[in-house]
Design a protein around this motif. Structure first.
Motif, PDB file in Angstrom:
ATOM      1  N   VAL A 589      -7.140 -59.264  96.140  1.00  0.00           N
ATOM      2  CA  VAL A 589      -7.050 -59.458  94.697  1.00  0.00           C
ATOM      3  C   VAL A 589      -7.094 -58.082  94.034  1.00  0.00           C
ATOM      4  CG1 VAL A 589      -8.160 -60.432  92.652  1.00  0.00           C
ATOM      5  CG2 VAL A 589      -8.157 -61.723  94.805  1.00  0.00           C
ATOM      6  N   LEU A 590      -6.170 -57.865  93.105  1.00  0.00           N
ATOM      7  CA  LEU A 590      -6.185 -56.652  92.292  1.00  0.00           C
ATOM      8  C   LEU A 590      -6.729 -57.022  90.921  1.00  0.00           C
ATOM      9  CD1 LEU A 590      -5.487 -53.661  91.829  1.00  0.00           C
ATOM     10  CD2 LEU A 590      -3.181 -54.407  91.128  1.00  0.00           C
ATOM     11  N   ASP A 591      -7.849 -56.355  90.558  1.00  0.00           N
ATOM     12  CA  ASP A 591      -8.519 -56.653  89.287  1.00  0.00           C
ATOM     13  C   ASP A 591      -8.476 -55.403  88.423  1.00  0.00           C
ATOM     14  OD1 ASP A 591     -10.050 -57.576  87.220  1.00  0.00           O
ATOM     15  OD2 ASP A 591     -11.940 -57.609  88.349  1.00  0.00           O
ATOM     16  N   ARG A 592      -7.611 -55.409  87.406  1.00  0.00           N
ATOM     17  CA  ARG A 592      -7.453 -54.272  86.503  1.00  0.00           C
ATOM     18  C   ARG A 592      -8.129 -54.571  85.167  1.00  0.00           C
ATOM     19  NH1 ARG A 592      -1.158 -52.706  87.993  1.00  0.00           N
ATOM     20  NH2 ARG A 592      -1.706 -51.231  89.655  1.00  0.00           N
ATOM     21  N   PRO A 593      -8.769 -53.567  84.584  1.00  0.00           N
ATOM     22  CA  PRO A 593      -9.467 -53.789  83.307  1.00  0.00           C
ATOM     23  C   PRO A 593      -8.519 -54.319  82.244  1.00  0.00           C
ATOM     24  CG  PRO A 593     -10.027 -51.642  84.227  1.00  0.00           C
ATOM     25  CD  PRO A 593      -8.901 -52.169  85.049  1.00  0.00           C
ATOM     26  N   ARG A 595      -6.928 -57.067  82.157  1.00  0.00           N
ATOM     27  CA  ARG A 595      -5.862 -57.948  82.636  1.00  0.00           C
ATOM     28  C   ARG A 595      -6.477 -59.063  83.510  1.00  0.00           C
ATOM     29  NH1 ARG A 595      -1.078 -53.812  84.730  1.00  0.00           N
ATOM     30  NH2 ARG A 595      -1.059 -52.391  82.901  1.00  0.00           N
ATOM     31  N   ARG A 596      -5.705 -60.129  83.672  1.00  0.00           N
ATOM     32  CA  ARG A 596      -6.159 -61.202  84.564  1.00  0.00           C
ATOM     33  C   ARG A 596      -5.951 -60.751  86.005  1.00  0.00           C
ATOM     34  NH1 ARG A 596      -7.408 -66.462  85.223  1.00  0.00           N
ATOM     35  NH2 ARG A 596      -6.534 -67.565  87.017  1.00  0.00           N
ATOM     36  N   PRO A 658     -16.200 -61.808  82.134  1.00  0.00           N
ATOM     37  CA  PRO A 658     -16.608 -60.463  81.698  1.00  0.00           C
ATOM     38  C   PRO A 658     -16.924 -59.578  82.903  1.00  0.00           C
ATOM     39  CG  PRO A 658     -17.698 -62.151  80.403  1.00  0.00           C
ATOM     40  CD  PRO A 658     -17.010 -62.872  81.509  1.00  0.00           C
ATOM     41  N   ARG A 659     -16.479 -58.364  82.851  1.00  0.00           N
ATOM     42  CA  ARG A 659     -16.646 -57.448  83.977  1.00  0.00           C
ATOM     43  C   ARG A 659     -18.112 -57.035  84.106  1.00  0.00           C
ATOM     44  NH1 ARG A 659     -12.971 -52.576  86.412  1.00  0.00           N
ATOM     45  NH2 ARG A 659     -11.504 -54.187  86.989  1.00  0.00           N
ATOM     46  N   ILE A 660     -18.643 -57.120  85.326  1.00  0.00           N
ATOM     47  CA  ILE A 660     -20.020 -56.725  85.639  1.00  0.00           C
ATOM     48  C   ILE A 660     -19.980 -55.765  86.806  1.00  0.00           C
ATOM     49  CG2 ILE A 660     -21.081 -58.843  84.722  1.00  0.00           C
ATOM     50  CD1 ILE A 660     -21.049 -60.024  87.482  1.00  0.00           C
ATOM     51  N   GLY A 661     -21.143 -55.256  87.211  1.00  0.00           N
ATOM     52  CA  GLY A 661     -21.210 -54.299  88.297  1.00  0.00           C
ATOM     53  C   GLY A 661     -20.707 -54.874  89.609  1.00  0.00           C
TER      54      GLY A 661
END
Length: 705
Positions: A589-593, A595-596, A658-661
């Motif tokens: 999985v590619l997770d870019r800030p 974006r989905r 929401p993005r977390i650590g």
């Protein structure tokens, strides 16, 4: 009130006969005829009219011989009459009598001489139809023989429920002669029976006349005071021809053998039912504690009020327990169950506790000898050998524990522990049938417990090996932060095949590897170790990810019947790019800030061990600062009850929040995507790119235990 009435004591006098219709004399139709000294009829009863046909007007004053006697017997009758009148002797016999209609009937006579106050002599004749008398005699004789020779116990009791007749069969059943019964009540003769119910039944029959048939009762009599017997008792009201209650008749059939056979059959059905339930309930999993709890649940309450399952600590550690008949034993309590709330449950060893018991303890003797210990009746002196300590012995005494049974758990010739059974509320002691049932259940459960302990041992060994083989994440990685997780399968024997690796390379590059060896257990863990070592070596040679996977494929082919999937990526912080290749593995999985998250569309390749059936291709992926790459094994997303596509969408949905650590993201994924039953390992690696040339502190990304 008269003096006679005032002084009368005892039961009320019987009702005067004139008020009670019927009776034996009425049944016989006894006629009375009084003759004067000349042989003329002076008195003529209504029964005489019925018997002879002449009315009193027609008979009174006439010579009896001329009226009633056929001519051929005339002289004999005069001779007999003269003998009665002169000598005062009575005469009885059967004589033919001529009736008014001309027919002749045999009549049984009894003639006697009477004298009035003036000295005048009379002859009284009492007569009844000879056929009726003979019939009654036959009936009485038959009834007497039936009562005396019947194999069924028979008795007659009067209206005060006192015995007035007891036949020989009932003498044998009660173990008392008939003479002791007569005039006494059931309560006086058989106090050990349920006398209240018996007397109530007899009073009911006396009151309403409705028979009570085949009433089942059990008890003991002097005939066999040491054993219970069973009977079917029927009650009938006895009445005279007028319907007056004379008493109660009862019949008693001894059905002890049938009752015992029925009870044995019921016990056999109960044993089969318990064994059938045990087969379905015990060993549903390979979890040792649950298997022990299933055994305890099965025996309570069908077999015991309180049950405990204890295993030898040496057997739990997969060591052969070597016990001396005079030495101690160390147990670990696995399960305790009670049929009802009782303090006796707390007297058992708490689940999970390890306890050492000396040779004088009954459970120690059970496992040391490999034989059951059976105390049908527990004495006060036995409780210290059953309970864990003196306080627990007092608890068992207060709870009413009266019977005890300990059965060894033996599998493949090895004693693993013991099944400990107690009865308190159940009044019956453990018997030989209970012992057989307990041994059957213990034998079945022991095999399941043995399987569970070996699987647990294998699980612990595989997990330990795999954790030993998995690397620690380097504390500093140039331009990269990494978080990893490894979760072994929750089912024994299912751990061992998944791995991850973070490999620092030259020029600040880092290789990221996640793989999954098909299969579970020690073999999968050992294969994983070989592939991981080879992957680290190949990566440090500076090979392209696809080349690394091709060499791993050749190595896997050399390992018999081994298949694995793998994803290999090499991150270069200098260029901000990541080269990545798949060998039959699920897409990262590619997770870019902002974006989905998306699944990378990469050439899937073929699994390792298939001999290069499908070409392996390396893809260059830009990975600027802030981008995350999520690598995982199928244990994170696969479920048998849901399509894989739906599960992959669920993975993307979780990452879309929401993005977390990185560490928190790993925990969130494992919590939000539970697999069905936890039957597969999970390896998870999340890498986040930093600014080019910047060294990221990855200490926080170290693997958590």
């Amino acid at each position: 009130m008269s003096a006679t009435e005032a002084g009368r004591t005892g039961p009320d006098p019987p009702v005067p006969a004139r008020l009670l219709p019927g009776g034996l004399l009425e049944l016989l139709g006894v006629a009375a005829v009084l003759l004067d000294s000349e042989g003329r009829i002076a008195l003529w009863s209504p029964q005489a009219q019925k018997l002879f046909g002449w009315s009193s007007e027609e008979a009174l004053g006439r010579y009896a011989a001329q009226l009633l006697v056929p001519e051929e017997y005339f002289a004999l009758v005069l001779e007999l009459f003269a003998a009665v009148m002169s000598g005062g002797e009575s005469w009885a016999g059967v004589f033919p009598v001529r009736r008014k209609d001309g027919s002749t009937r045999l009549v049984e006579f009894r003639n006697m001489r009477l004298q009035d106050q003036d000295g005048a002599a009379y002859a009284l004749g009492i007569a009844a139809d000879e056929a009726v008398v003979r019939g009654l005699e036959r009936d009485l004789a038959l009834s007497s023989r039936l009562v005396a020779q019947s194999p069924i116990g028979l008795a007659v009791l009067d209206t005060q429920l006192r015995y007035i007749l007891v036949n020989p069969a009932l003498e044998r059943i009660n173990g008392l002669p008939a003479r002791q019964h007569l005039g006494r009540t059931v309560r006086e003769m058989l106090p050990f029976l349920d006398v209240g119910a018996i007397e109530a039944a007899m009073r009911q029959v006396l009151a309403d006349g409705t028979p009570l048939l085949d009433r089942f009762t059990t008890g003991r009599t002097p005939a066999d005071p040491d054993a219970d017997h069973a009977w079917l008792v029927s009650y009938y009201r006895l009445e005279d021809p007028g319907g007056r209650a004379l008493g109660v008749a009862l019949s008693v059939v001894d059905v002890t053998e049938q009752h015992r056979a029925d009870r044995q059959a019921a016990q056999a059905r109960r044993r089969l039912a318990v064994i059938a339930r045990a087969s379905a309930r015990i060993g549903t999993t390979l979890d040792l504690d649950r298997t022990a709890a299933e055994l305890a649940d099965t025996v309570v309450p069908d077999l015991a009020d309180i049950a405990a399952v204890d295993i030898l600590d040496a057997a739990l550690a997969a060591r052969t327990a070597r016990l001396s008949p005079t030495g101690p034993a160390v147990f670990r309590a696995l399960a305790v169950q009670a049929a009802y709330p009782t303090e006796a449950r707390a007297a058992a060893d708490p689940v999970g506790e390890i306890t050492r018991y000396e040779a004088d303890r009954l459970v120690t003797r059970c496992v040391a000898t490999g034989r059951p210990v059976h105390l049908a009746q527990v004495r006060t002196a036995d409780l210290p050998r059953i309970a864990r300590d003196a306080e627990s012995a007092a608890v068992l005494a207060r709870a009413g524990v009266h019977s005890y049974l300990a059965v060894p758990l033996i599998a493949r010739g090895e004693v693993l522990g013991a099944l400990d059974l107690k009865r308190a509320r159940n009044p019956l002691p453990f018997d030989a049938d209970d012992l057989l049932l307990a041994e059957e259940l213990a034998a079945r459960a022991a095999v399941c417990i043995d399987n569970a302990r070996w699987y647990q041992t294998q699980l612990e060994a595989a997990t330990t090996l795999q954790r030993h083989l998995l690397p620690r994440t380097p504390p500093h990685l140039p331009g990269l932060a990494v978080a990893v997780r490894y979760e072994p399968a929750g089912t024994p024997g299912h751990a061992g095949g998944d791995w991850f690796d973070v490999i620092p390379l030259t020029a600040g590059t880092t290789a990221l590897v996640v793989g999954d060896v098909m299969g579970h257990g020690l073999t999968a863990a050992a294969t994983m170790g070989q592939l991981r070592t080879a992957a680290r070596t190949l990566a440090r040679l500076g090979l392209d990810p696809a080349d690394i996977l091709r060499h791993l494929d050749e190595l896997t082919c050399d390992l018999e019947e081994t298949i694995a999937t793998c994803v290999c990526a090499v991150h270069d912080p200098g260029t901000g790019g990541c080269r990545i290749a798949l060998a039959g593995h699920l897409p990262p999985v590619l997770d870019r800030p902002g974006r989905r998250p998306v699944l990378l569309d990469l050439p899937p390749g073929a699994p390792l061990g298939t001999g290069g059936l499908v070409p392996l291709t390396t893809t260059l992926l830009p990975l600027p600062a802030g981008d995350r790459l999520v690598l995982y094994t199928d244990g994170l997303v696969e479920r048998r009850d849901q399509p894989l596509d739906r599960r992959l969408d669920a993975l993307l949905d979780v990452l879309s929040g929401p993005r977390i650590g990185l560490q928190a993201t790993c925990d969130h994924l494992l919590a939000a995507l539970p697999t069905a039953g936890g039957n597969d390992d999970v390896a998870l690696l999340i890498a986040e790119a930093a600014e080019p040339g910047e060294a990221s502190d990855a200490a926080d990304a170290a693997e958590r235990p």
